[in-house]
Write a protein that holds these residues in place. Structure first.
Motif, mmCIF file in Angstrom:
data_model
loop_
_atom_site.group_PDB
_atom_site.id
_atom_site.type_symbol
_atom_site.label_atom_id
_atom_site.label_comp_id
_atom_site.label_asym_id
_atom_site.label_seq_id
_atom_site.Cartn_x
_atom_site.Cartn_y
_atom_site.Cartn_z
ATOM 1 N N GLU A 1 13.429 31.809 -62.552
ATOM 2 C CA GLU A 1 14.036 32.976 -61.890
ATOM 3 C C GLU A 1 13.696 34.293 -62.574
ATOM 4 N N HIS A 2 13.679 34.335 -63.915
ATOM 5 C CA HIS A 2 13.359 35.582 -64.615
ATOM 6 C C HIS A 2 11.910 35.998 -64.363
ATOM 7 N N LEU A 3 11.009 35.023 -64.382
ATOM 8 C CA LEU A 3 9.598 35.329 -64.151
ATOM 9 C C LEU A 3 9.370 35.776 -62.706
ATOM 10 N N ARG A 4 10.067 35.147 -61.770
ATOM 11 C CA ARG A 4 9.921 35.529 -60.363
ATOM 12 C C ARG A 4 10.442 36.941 -60.123
ATOM 13 N N ALA A 5 11.525 37.295 -60.813
ATOM 14 C CA ALA A 5 12.087 38.645 -60.661
ATOM 15 C C ALA A 5 11.108 39.702 -61.183
ATOM 16 N N ILE A 6 10.500 39.428 -62.327
ATOM 17 C CA ILE A 6 9.522 40.365 -62.889
ATOM 18 C C ILE A 6 8.310 40.473 -61.961
ATOM 19 N N ALA A 7 7.875 39.343 -61.423
ATOM 20 C CA ALA A 7 6.731 39.332 -60.513
ATOM 21 C C ALA A 7 7.004 40.181 -59.273
ATOM 22 N N GLU A 8 8.208 40.077 -58.736
ATOM 23 C CA GLU A 8 8.571 40.858 -57.552
ATOM 24 C C GLU A 8 8.574 42.347 -57.863
ATOM 25 N N THR A 9 9.005 42.713 -59.061
ATOM 26 C CA THR A 9 9.029 44.125 -59.470
ATOM 27 C C THR A 9 7.630 44.730 -59.437
ATOM 28 N N HIS A 10 6.644 43.948 -59.859
ATOM 29 C CA HIS A 10 5.273 44.463 -59.962
ATOM 30 C C HIS A 10 4.417 44.135 -58.742
ATOM 31 N N GLY A 11 4.951 43.355 -57.819
ATOM 32 C CA GLY A 11 4.154 42.948 -56.673
ATOM 33 C C GLY A 11 3.009 42.037 -57.061
ATOM 34 N N LYS A 12 3.259 41.194 -58.075
ATOM 35 C CA LYS A 12 2.255 40.263 -58.588
ATOM 36 C C LYS A 12 2.784 38.845 -58.508
ATOM 37 N N SER A 13 1.912 37.880 -58.738
ATOM 38 C CA SER A 13 2.346 36.490 -58.786
ATOM 39 C C SER A 13 2.926 36.175 -60.160
ATOM 40 N N VAL A 14 3.674 35.094 -60.254
ATOM 41 C CA VAL A 14 4.218 34.671 -61.546
ATOM 42 C C VAL A 14 3.078 34.374 -62.525
ATOM 43 N N SER A 15 2.019 33.749 -62.043
ATOM 44 C CA SER A 15 0.877 33.450 -62.910
ATOM 45 C C SER A 15 0.298 34.726 -63.518
ATOM 46 N N GLN A 16 0.167 35.762 -62.705
ATOM 47 C CA GLN A 16 -0.362 37.033 -63.202
ATOM 48 C C GLN A 16 0.566 37.647 -64.244
ATOM 49 N N ILE A 17 1.865 37.540 -64.028
ATOM 50 C CA ILE A 17 2.835 38.066 -64.994
ATOM 51 C C ILE A 17 2.707 37.337 -66.329
ATOM 52 N N VAL A 18 2.609 36.021 -66.282
ATOM 53 C CA VAL A 18 2.531 35.233 -67.520
ATOM 54 C C VAL A 18 1.228 35.503 -68.261
ATOM 55 N N LEU A 19 0.125 35.597 -67.533
ATOM 56 C CA LEU A 19 -1.155 35.866 -68.187
ATOM 57 C C LEU A 19 -1.183 37.274 -68.774
ATOM 58 N N ARG A 20 -0.544 38.213 -68.090
ATOM 59 C CA ARG A 20 -0.433 39.570 -68.637
ATOM 60 C C ARG A 20 0.418 39.564 -69.902
ATOM 61 N N TRP A 21 1.466 38.752 -69.933
ATOM 62 C CA TRP A 21 2.308 38.589 -71.128
ATOM 63 C C TRP A 21 1.468 38.125 -72.307
ATOM 64 N N HIS A 22 0.596 37.162 -72.092
ATOM 65 C CA HIS A 22 -0.297 36.697 -73.160
ATOM 66 C C HIS A 22 -1.123 37.855 -73.712
ATOM 67 N N VAL A 23 -1.750 38.592 -72.808
ATOM 68 C CA VAL A 23 -2.634 39.681 -73.224
ATOM 69 C C VAL A 23 -1.866 40.720 -74.039
ATOM 70 N N GLN A 24 -0.654 41.061 -73.598
ATOM 71 C CA GLN A 24 0.135 42.060 -74.326
ATOM 72 C C GLN A 24 0.691 41.522 -75.640
ATOM 73 N N LEU A 25 0.751 40.198 -75.787
ATOM 74 C CA LEU A 25 1.104 39.606 -77.082
ATOM 75 C C LEU A 25 -0.062 39.723 -78.059
ATOM 76 N N GLY A 26 -1.249 40.012 -77.534
ATOM 77 C CA GLY A 26 -2.444 40.026 -78.358
ATOM 78 C C GLY A 26 -3.172 38.702 -78.343
ATOM 79 N N ALA A 27 -2.775 37.796 -77.448
ATOM 80 C CA ALA A 27 -3.401 36.480 -77.328
ATOM 81 C C ALA A 27 -4.420 36.484 -76.193
ATOM 82 N N ILE A 28 -5.391 35.586 -76.285
ATOM 83 C CA ILE A 28 -6.419 35.439 -75.250
ATOM 84 C C ILE A 28 -6.120 34.168 -74.451
ATOM 85 N N PRO A 29 -5.634 34.290 -73.223
ATOM 86 C CA PRO A 29 -5.347 33.089 -72.423
ATOM 87 C C PRO A 29 -6.615 32.531 -71.801
ATOM 88 N N ILE A 30 -6.653 31.201 -71.639
ATOM 89 C CA ILE A 30 -7.815 30.566 -71.001
ATOM 90 C C ILE A 30 -7.324 29.652 -69.866
#
Length: 279
Positions: free
Chosen positions: A202-231
């Protein structure tokens, strides 16, 4: 449309793309086509491994993609059964022969295999392979802080990257902090974690709706902003496109914290690097 991907500077001066494409279980002619599609969408970091049995597929996709080799960042990994120095050297060479490549941009020790206790020997083989020009950058995968400390103390060479399981249900805060102290970049395998459970959180879906993005995009963006490289890995062109399209928006500090505060449920599989032995 090809998406431009920012780069991350590693501690040895090599630059790596800020997101990559995972290839576990991607094989055969269908795998070649999937990789070609990914490269044409803009993926440049391609993550493989000796034990995935698809280094040949990766090499074939590189040759058929039309993307210049120097624009790509190709990774493979040393398997646990070949940690002895001489075997490690031969395996790195065999990895290149399988792929039909002159060099890897990054080569990792896949698991530390601490019971066998040869990972320092394997690390020395990677160090020497880099000196020979077979590898541009060397790192590890699934190494705990104590394994990293030993490598550094006994060889004086700090890994450029440590690829670890990392997702919102297992955010590895202490491990990431340890990487930061040594200037090691974190790379995330299974970055989308527990699939359906993550996509319906639910928290991830709420954030996704705020940005007009998918949950997957939100999570991958979270990785990048952590300084991690997602694959992330996907054979679907639609999902490949979605996963790479994460550089046109930014999560707030509050949103980052909300994701980091999701209760951890631990690793996906029973693979504790302190005891797990990869063949």
């Amino acid at each position: 449309m090809t998406i431009h991907i920012p780069e991350v500077l590693l501690n040895d001066g090599v630059k790596a793309p800020a997101i990559g494409f995972g290839t576990a279980w991607i094989r055969g002619a269908k795998g070649v086509e999937s990789l070609k599609t990914a490269m044409n969408l803009g993926y440049r970091l391609i993550d493989s491994a000796f034990n995935y049995e698809n280094e040949g597929v990766v090499g074939e996709a590189v040759r058929k993609s039309g993307v210049p080799r120097e624009e790509l960042f190709i990774t493979s990994k040393l398997p646990g059964r070949h940690h002895k120095y001489d075997e490690a050297v031969k395996t790195i060479e065999e990895s290149l022969y399988r792929a039909g490549l002159d060099y890897y941009d990054l080569y990792l020790i896949h698991w530390p295999n601490p019971k066998v206790n040869l990972y320092v020997e394997a690390w020395q083989a990677l160090i020497d392979a880099r000196k020979k020009g077979l590898i541009r950058s060397i790192g590890v995968s699934n190494f705990l802080p104590e394994h990293l400390e030993r490598l550094i103390q006994e060889t004086g060479v700090v890994p450029s990257m440590n690829q670890i399981e990392l997702h919102p249900f297992y955010n590895q805060a202490e491990q990431r902090a340890n990487h930061l102290t040594h200037g090691i970049v974190t790379e995330s395998w299974s970055p989308l974690g527990r699939g359906k459970e993550l996509l319906e959180h639910e928290h991830l879906r709420a954030i996704a709706e705020t940005h007009g993005k998918s949950v997957s995009q939100i999570v991958l963006r979270w990785h990048v902003q952590l300084g991690a490289i997602p694959i992330p890995r996907s054979q679907s062109k639609e999902h490949q496109q979605e996963n790479i399209d994460i550089f046109s928006f930014e999560l707030s500090k509050e949103e980052m914290k909300a994701i980091c505060d999701i209760p951890t449920t631990g690793p996906l599989w029973d693979q504790d690097p302190a005891v797990y032995e990869e063949f």
